[in-house]
Each structure stands twice: as structure tokens, then as C-alpha cells.
Design a protein around this motif. Structure first.
Motif, PDB file in Angstrom:
ATOM      1  N   VAL A 354      14.274  -2.571  24.277  1.00  0.00           N
ATOM      2  CA  VAL A 354      15.154  -2.013  25.306  1.00  0.00           C
ATOM      3  C   VAL A 354      14.337  -1.145  26.254  1.00  0.00           C
ATOM      4  N   LYS A 355      14.931  -0.778  27.383  1.00  0.00           N
ATOM      5  CA  LYS A 355      14.196  -0.093  28.449  1.00  0.00           C
ATOM      6  C   LYS A 355      14.892   1.203  28.854  1.00  0.00           C
ATOM      7  N   PRO A 356      14.189   2.341  28.740  1.00  0.00           N
ATOM      8  CA  PRO A 356      14.665   3.538  29.444  1.00  0.00           C
ATOM      9  C   PRO A 356      14.192   3.440  30.902  1.00  0.00           C
ATOM     10  N   THR A 357      14.991   3.875  31.855  1.00  0.00           N
ATOM     11  CA  THR A 357      14.576   3.787  33.251  1.00  0.00           C
ATOM     12  C   THR A 357      13.341   4.646  33.485  1.00  0.00           C
ATOM     13  N   VAL A 358      12.274   4.030  33.943  1.00  0.00           N
ATOM     14  CA  VAL A 358      10.959   4.623  34.191  1.00  0.00           C
ATOM     15  C   VAL A 358      10.460   5.487  33.027  1.00  0.00           C
ATOM     16  N   GLY A 359      10.956   5.221  31.813  1.00  0.00           N
ATOM     17  CA  GLY A 359      10.479   5.955  30.656  1.00  0.00           C
ATOM     18  C   GLY A 359      11.042   7.348  30.511  1.00  0.00           C
ATOM     19  N   HIS A 360      12.000   7.713  31.358  1.00  0.00           N
ATOM     20  CA  HIS A 360      12.527   9.078  31.341  1.00  0.00           C
ATOM     21  C   HIS A 360      13.627   9.213  30.290  1.00  0.00           C
ATOM     22  N   ALA A 361      13.608  10.347  29.584  1.00  0.00           N
ATOM     23  CA  ALA A 361      14.645  10.609  28.592  1.00  0.00           C
ATOM     24  C   ALA A 361      14.877  12.113  28.519  1.00  0.00           C
ATOM     25  N   THR A 362      15.876  12.501  27.754  1.00  0.00           N
ATOM     26  CA  THR A 362      16.138  13.910  27.472  1.00  0.00           C
ATOM     27  C   THR A 362      16.013  14.133  25.971  1.00  0.00           C
ATOM     28  N   GLU A 364      18.273  15.436  24.019  1.00  0.00           N
ATOM     29  CA  GLU A 364      19.515  14.983  23.403  1.00  0.00           C
ATOM     30  C   GLU A 364      19.555  13.465  23.277  1.00  0.00           C
ATOM     31  N   GLN A 365      18.987  12.769  24.269  1.00  0.00           N
ATOM     32  CA  GLN A 365      18.960  11.314  24.213  1.00  0.00           C
ATOM     33  C   GLN A 365      18.063  10.828  23.078  1.00  0.00           C
ATOM     34  N   LEU A 366      16.913  11.470  22.877  1.00  0.00           N
ATOM     35  CA  LEU A 366      16.040  11.084  21.769  1.00  0.00           C
ATOM     36  C   LEU A 366      16.740  11.272  20.431  1.00  0.00           C
ATOM     37  N   ILE A 367      17.475  12.353  20.305  1.00  0.00           N
ATOM     38  CA  ILE A 367      18.224  12.599  19.068  1.00  0.00           C
ATOM     39  C   ILE A 367      19.294  11.521  18.873  1.00  0.00           C
ATOM     40  N   ALA A 368      19.989  11.175  19.957  1.00  0.00           N
ATOM     41  CA  ALA A 368      21.023  10.134  19.874  1.00  0.00           C
ATOM     42  C   ALA A 368      20.417   8.785  19.491  1.00  0.00           C
ATOM     43  N   ILE A 369      19.237   8.473  20.021  1.00  0.00           N
ATOM     44  CA  ILE A 369      18.562   7.217  19.679  1.00  0.00           C
ATOM     45  C   ILE A 369      18.191   7.217  18.199  1.00  0.00           C
ATOM     46  N   ALA A 370      17.687   8.337  17.704  1.00  0.00           N
ATOM     47  CA  ALA A 370      17.365   8.441  16.283  1.00  0.00           C
ATOM     48  C   ALA A 370      18.611   8.258  15.427  1.00  0.00           C
ATOM     49  N   ASP A 371      19.732   8.826  15.876  1.00  0.00           N
ATOM     50  CA  ASP A 371      21.005   8.660  15.156  1.00  0.00           C
ATOM     51  C   ASP A 371      21.377   7.179  15.057  1.00  0.00           C
ATOM     52  N   VAL A 372      21.276   6.464  16.175  1.00  0.00           N
ATOM     53  CA  VAL A 372      21.611   5.039  16.182  1.00  0.00           C
ATOM     54  C   VAL A 372      20.690   4.266  15.223  1.00  0.00           C
ATOM     55  N   LEU A 402      23.935  -3.234  17.491  1.00  0.00           N
ATOM     56  CA  LEU A 402      22.833  -2.317  17.775  1.00  0.00           C
ATOM     57  C   LEU A 402      22.600  -2.212  19.275  1.00  0.00           C
ATOM     58  N   LYS A 403      22.576  -3.337  19.973  1.00  0.00           N
ATOM     59  CA  LYS A 403      22.369  -3.323  21.417  1.00  0.00           C
ATOM     60  C   LYS A 403      23.470  -2.505  22.106  1.00  0.00           C
ATOM     61  N   ALA A 404      24.698  -2.673  21.674  1.00  0.00           N
ATOM     62  CA  ALA A 404      25.812  -1.933  22.267  1.00  0.00           C
ATOM     63  C   ALA A 404      25.656  -0.429  22.034  1.00  0.00           C
ATOM     64  N   ALA A 405      25.221  -0.065  20.826  1.00  0.00           N
ATOM     65  CA  ALA A 405      25.040   1.353  20.510  1.00  0.00           C
ATOM     66  C   ALA A 405      23.889   1.950  21.312  1.00  0.00           C
ATOM     67  N   LEU A 406      22.819   1.192  21.478  1.00  0.00           N
ATOM     68  CA  LEU A 406      21.679   1.680  22.265  1.00  0.00           C
ATOM     69  C   LEU A 406      22.053   1.812  23.740  1.00  0.00           C
ATOM     70  N   ASN A 407      22.864   0.884  24.206  1.00  0.00           N
ATOM     71  CA  ASN A 407      23.328   0.958  25.595  1.00  0.00           C
ATOM     72  C   ASN A 407      24.112   2.252  25.839  1.00  0.00           C
ATOM     73  N   GLU A 408      24.864   2.685  24.839  1.00  0.00           N
ATOM     74  CA  GLU A 408      25.642   3.923  24.970  1.00  0.00           C
ATOM     75  C   GLU A 408      24.743   5.154  25.050  1.00  0.00           C
ATOM     76  N   THR A 409      23.516   5.060  24.547  1.00  0.00           N
ATOM     77  CA  THR A 409      22.584   6.192  24.639  1.00  0.00           C
ATOM     78  C   THR A 409      21.852   6.230  25.975  1.00  0.00           C
ATOM     79  N   GLY A 410      22.066   5.226  26.829  1.00  0.00           N
ATOM     80  CA  GLY A 410      21.389   5.197  28.128  1.00  0.00           C
ATOM     81  C   GLY A 410      20.198   4.271  28.174  1.00  0.00           C
TER      82      GLY A 410
END
Length: 560
Positions: A354-362, A364-372, A402-410
Motif C-alpha cells: 500500500v502507499k502513503p501519499t509521498v511517504g507522509h504520516a502522523t 497517530e497514523q503509525l499507531i493505527a497501522i500497527a493496530d490493524v 485488510l485492504k479495507a482496514a488499511l484504507n481507513e488509516t489513510g
């Protein structure tokens, strides 16, 4: 014979020493070399813990702040609200803020959900929730205060992470295939070699003082997924008809203001010899690399001066236990090198890119990705040189959830070609070398292109670089922007870009693309410019034609 007619004997000007240790001796020829010899870079770590974190930023002496802090993975970031036109007029001291960029190493791009969560919590609590995936498979944080650094180190070390040697005149993080050991199209797994190098050599004294940075990549994947052409040393998987599976070795690549492609040593390197060959090439750089001028202190300049045959000869005679078998260079892979989408693994499971836009994250987003990841039982995550995230060992029945859950994290499991192919450096927001804003502009550009153009049926890479150093690979992108200060129609000095068109890795000397003479784009007009050029491509290209091929034959007016 008069003085006027006397023949004069031409004088040959003696060449200045380049600071090559084995030729000129080890006497320092610039201030950086003096500082490195006086006290090793890693020595500053204990001073951070004992002194600077307790007494604050003002207690840090200049020689620790730069360059020694680089060995600790720390750079001072740029003061806010200093325009790009000031980059070339102010000193580093005037440009720098009292906050740091911190670089967390992920050798081979390997990260667990626990580690990602830890980095996310550090980002949230100590870095104003900044987190950027880099094209060297790291994560960078910003707004770090020196008072918090020891605590951050403790938290990282508890989960097996480090910032040490994230920067500086040392071997940087080792790029690795993000699907090493699992991909169906893998030739050979290079993970063992990455581990051997990091465990045996990385913190040894003999690689702590190189002329400048040294970049490594190791991939046994058939996609050649580690940008090997622009690394100081890269090992690329190959299958030899007599010698079996192993690696080609490329040396001397790099971009910046003097871009050069790495050259094959023309050898076959078995897996068990990769660490030895790596250490041999690093040692050549240490002993023979140019140290007098910082802008020539990269391995690529030594390779250019010596030639690949002498590099190989010195390597084998002075640094290796035995010669290497000769072999023709491996052919470049010209297709997509990323790993987005769903792909089958060797064991019947799948990995999902999957792709974060230009590699940018927050944070909270990293924590949400780990949760998923933990919710779906994922234990292995990978970062990539294209700033993607890969999730390994996925059962077929959970791919779509999984794809749907990752999409929800941005994150974007099915990005447009624009979102898939865009990359940017840190830019004016934090970098003291930058002339232009890049990351925010790249995010805006993708949204604008998706709205105004829709999508393409062929890949396109777009890179935005804040300065000529090409951290986002401007010379080898379909549309590459190099930041500089330009003059607008009203005579104002403003942010702008020089444009490279049609660059790509795998094309040999044609990799650099096309520059239009005198053509500059004002930063505020980047969206309009890219929309215009891509629309011209859609309307004037042949079915299935690649952007870089169209650029070669396109009329110049269609490219402006």
C-alpha cells in the motif's frame, strides 16, 4: 637569443593532494576531517545523555552539533519562515533551529507492528506527530528537542531500533528487498548478508571515519527493487549458468549535482562472500577516497578517476582473501520495481503493498497501522525505496478486509498512477539546503492531478526536490523538479524548479532524461504545468507508449 624569443619550458603544476590516506597520508585537509580525527562521531552519544539533555541546546558545542550529531542520526532542522531565497545567503548556523530531525534505521526495511507502534508513540509524544517514510526505508521525525533524546533512544532500543549512524560519514542504512525470503520472483535471499554486515562491521572502528556517506543496497529480487544504479555499492541477484545463484556487484553510483550511474564489477559474488566484498569496497573508499574537498568525497568520483578495472584489481589484491569469478553484468529490469498490490508468496500466502501519499504520516497514523496489523495477525511489515508499506504473510481470505482496514488509516491499496509514482524530499519545511517547498506541494499536486486528469494507463513517476542534491531522484523520474530560486514576471525572487523529463533507472546513460534549455517553473504553477504536460501526453502518445519514450520524440512546445 633574446628574452622575447627564448623558448620557455612549460611548468607542470603539481597536483594538490586529495586527502587519500594511502597516498597522501592521514593529515586532515579540512575542518570536518580535523573534527573526525580529534574525536569519533559516536563519542557524542554519551555527552548527549550526560550533559546536553540536562543543560539544553545552548550547551552543545559546534563541532558536536555538526558534524558529530550526524553519527547519532540527528540533524538540526531549518528555522521556520525562512524563505528559499535565503538558503544561499545565510550560514548553516543562521538557518538552523534548536530542533532536530531524527532518523530511525530500518536495515532491509524490516519493521514489526510493535516497532512501528513505538515510533508512532515517539512521534506523537516528542515530535509533534511528524513521521516521514524515506526512500532509504527509514522513518524521519522532526521537532525533536535535545532534552528528550535519551528517553527516545531508550524507547527505541527496547524494541531493537536505533538512530546510530543514520547520517554522517559512515555506512548508512542498508537497503534491502522488502520481500526478501517470501517473493515468488526472488532469485536469492540477501537477508543473511544484511545481518552479517550490520552485526559484524557496522559499529566497528574501521568504518566510522569515511570520506563521506556510503550507501548500500542488497536485493536478490528479479525486480531489482533497491535502485542499485544510484548506490555506492549494490548487490543484485543473478543466476549464473555454471556458478548458480548469487549476486552482481555495482559500485560508484550517486545523484546530486554530479550524477553518475553505478558500474558492474563484472564478477559473480556468492552469498557467503557479500559481507567480505562489501567491507573491501568500504575499505577502498576509506583508504583511497578523496577527503580534501567535500563535494568530491564520494566513491563515485574515485570510480570515475580510476575506472572499474582498477577498482576491481585493488579490491582483489589488497582487500579480499581470493579473487572473484568473472561474469557479464546482469541485465537491468525495465518494468515496475515497486511492490504495490497483492502478490503471492513462495509459501502460498500473500503480501499486500500500500502507499502513503509521498511517504507522509502522523504518529497517530503509525499507531493505527500497527493496530490493524496486529488485528489481522501480521507480524512482518516492510518499508520500501518507493516509500510504500508492505504487509507480509497474509491469508487469502483476509486480503480484502485488510485492504479495507488499511484504507481507513489513510493508506492507499489501489492508488492512482499519480499517487503511486510521486515522491518528494523534506523540502523547505525542515531542510537547510532547500530552496522550495516540496512535501505539501506534492500532496496537493496528486489531489489536483486526480481531479483534473483522472488517471493514466501507464506508470508515471513525479519527483519534487527542494535543492540540487536530488534526494527524491529528480534526474531519474518521468517528471523531476529541482528546487531553486527563480525570478517571476514581476522581478520577484520566488520558489521555483528546473524540470527534468523522461528520466528512468535501467536505461544506462539515457537515465537522466531531458532538460529544456532555460525552462523554469514557478512553484505556484507546478500543478498547472504538470496537468498541461500530462494532458499533452494523453492526447499525443501512442497506445501503451511510456511517458519517457514520448518525451524523446515530443515537440518541445508540448513539454513546456
Amino acid at each position: 637569443m633574446t628574452t622575447a624569443t627564448r623558448e620557455r619550458t612549460p611548468r607542470t603544476r603539481k597536483k594538490k593532494p586529495e586527502g587519500q590516506w594511502k597516498i597522501d597520508g592521514t593529515e586532515p585537509l579540512n575542518q570536518d576531517e580535523v573534527i573526525k580525527q580529534e574525536d569519533p562521531g559516536l563519542s557524542a552519544r554519551q555527552r548527549v545523555i550526560d550533559i546536553y539533555s540536562k543543560e539544553g541546546f545552548s550547551s552543545i558545542p559546534a563541532e558536536d552539533l555538526a558534524p558529530r550529531f550526524k553519527w547519532l542520526g540527528l540533524y538540526t532542522q531549518r528555522k521556520q519562515n525562512l524563505g528559499g531565497e535565503l538558503t544561499s545567503t545565510l550560514s548553516n548556523t543562521e538557518l538552523q533551529d534548536e530542533y532536530f530531525m531524527m532518523r530511525v534505521r530500518f536495515d532491509g526495511g524490516r519493521v514489526t507492528p510493535e516497532q512501528l507502534r513505538t515510533v508512532g508513540e515517539i512521534s506523537r509524544d516528542y515530535a509533534r506527530s511528524t513521521a516521514d517514510f524515506t526512500d532509504r526505508q527509514n522513518i524521519q521525525l522532526h521537532w525533536i528537542q535535545i532534552e528528550d533524546v535519551p528517553t527516545i533512544w531508550e524507547k527505541l532500543e527496547k524494541v531493537g531500533l536505533s538512530t546510530l549512524m543514520g547520517c554522517g560519514d559512515v555506512p548508512r542504512v542498508i537497503l534491502g528487498s522488502p520481500v526478501a525470503g517470501v517473493a515468488e520472483d526472488e532469485i536469492i535471499d540477501g537477508t543473511w548478508a544484511i545481518d552479517q554486515i550490520t552485526e559484524k562491521y557496522l559499529l566497528s572502528d574501521d568504518v566510522q571515519n569515511l570520506p563521506r556517506k556510503f550507501k548500500t543496497a542488497i536485493s536478490g529480487n528479479a525486480r531489482q527493487d533497491v535502485t542499485h544504479e544510484i548506490q555506492d555499492i549494490a548487490f543484485v541477484g543473478r543466476e549464473h549458468p555454471e556458478l548458480g545463484k548469487g549476486f552482481d556487484c555495482f559500485v560508484g553510483g550517486g545523484l546530486s549535482t554530479n550524477p553518475m550511474l553505478a558500474q558492474s564489477l563484472g564478477v559473480f559474488v556468492p552469498l557467503e562472500r557479500v559481507p567480505e566484498v562489501w567491507h573491501g569496497v568500504v575499505s577502498i573508499f576509506r583508504d583511497y577516497g578523496f577527503r580534501r574537498l567535500r563535494n568530491r568525497a564520494r566513491l563515485k568520483f574515485l570510480v570515475a578517476e580510476w575506472g572499474i578495472d582498477k577498482i576491481r584489481e585493488v579490491l582483489e589484491i589488497e582487500y579480499l582473501d581470493a579473487p572473484l569469478e568473472r561474469a557479464e553484468p546482469v541485465a537491468p529490469h525495465l518494468g515496475n520495481r515497486d511492490h504495490l498490490g497483492v502478490h503471492k508468496q513462495q509459501d502460498g500466502n500473500y503480501y499486500v503493498g500500500v502507499k502513503p501519499t509521498v511517504g507522509h504520516a502522523t504518529g497517530e497514523q503509525l499507531i493505527a497501522i500497527a493496530d490493524v496489523a496486529e488485528r489481522f495477525g501480521v507480524e512482518r511489515i516492510r518499508t520500501t525505496p518507493m516509500k510504500e508499506l508492505l504487509f507480509l504473510d497474509i491469508k487469502e481470505e483476509v486480503i480484502e478486509p485488510l485492504k479495507a482496514a488499511l484504507n481507513e488509516t489513510g493508506l492507499y491499496p489501489e492508488p492512482s498512477e499519480f499517487r503511486r509514482g510521486i515522491i518528494s524530499c523534506t523540502g523547505l519545511e525542515f531542510c537547510k539546503l532547500a530552496h522550495a517547498t516540496t512535501k505539501a506541494r506534492a500532496i496537493q499536486l496528486v489531489d489536483e492531478l486526480e481531479e483534473r486528469v483522472g488517471d493514466l494507463d501507464v506508470p508515471i513517476s513525479i519527483s519534487l526536490n527542494g535543492c540540487p542534491n536530488a534526494c527524491a531522484r529528480s534526474q531519474v523520474s518521468d517528471i523531476g523538479f529541482k528546487g531553486q530560486t527563480v525570478t517571476d514576471d514581476e522581478g520577484n525572487r520566488v520558489e521555483g524548479f528546473q524540470v527534468h523529463l523522461g528520466g528512468a533507472l535501467g536505461l544506462g546513460e539515457e537515465a537522466w532524461g531531458r532538460k529544456l534549455r532555460g525552462h523554469k517553473v514557478i512553484a505556484d504553477e507546478v500543478g498547472e504545468y504538470v496537468t498541461r504536460v500530462v494532458t499533452n501526453f494523453k492526447e499525443n502518445s501512442e497506445p501503451g507508449e511510456q511517458f519517457r519514450d514520448w518525451v524523446v520524440r515530443a515537440d518541445e512546445e508540448l513539454l513546456k
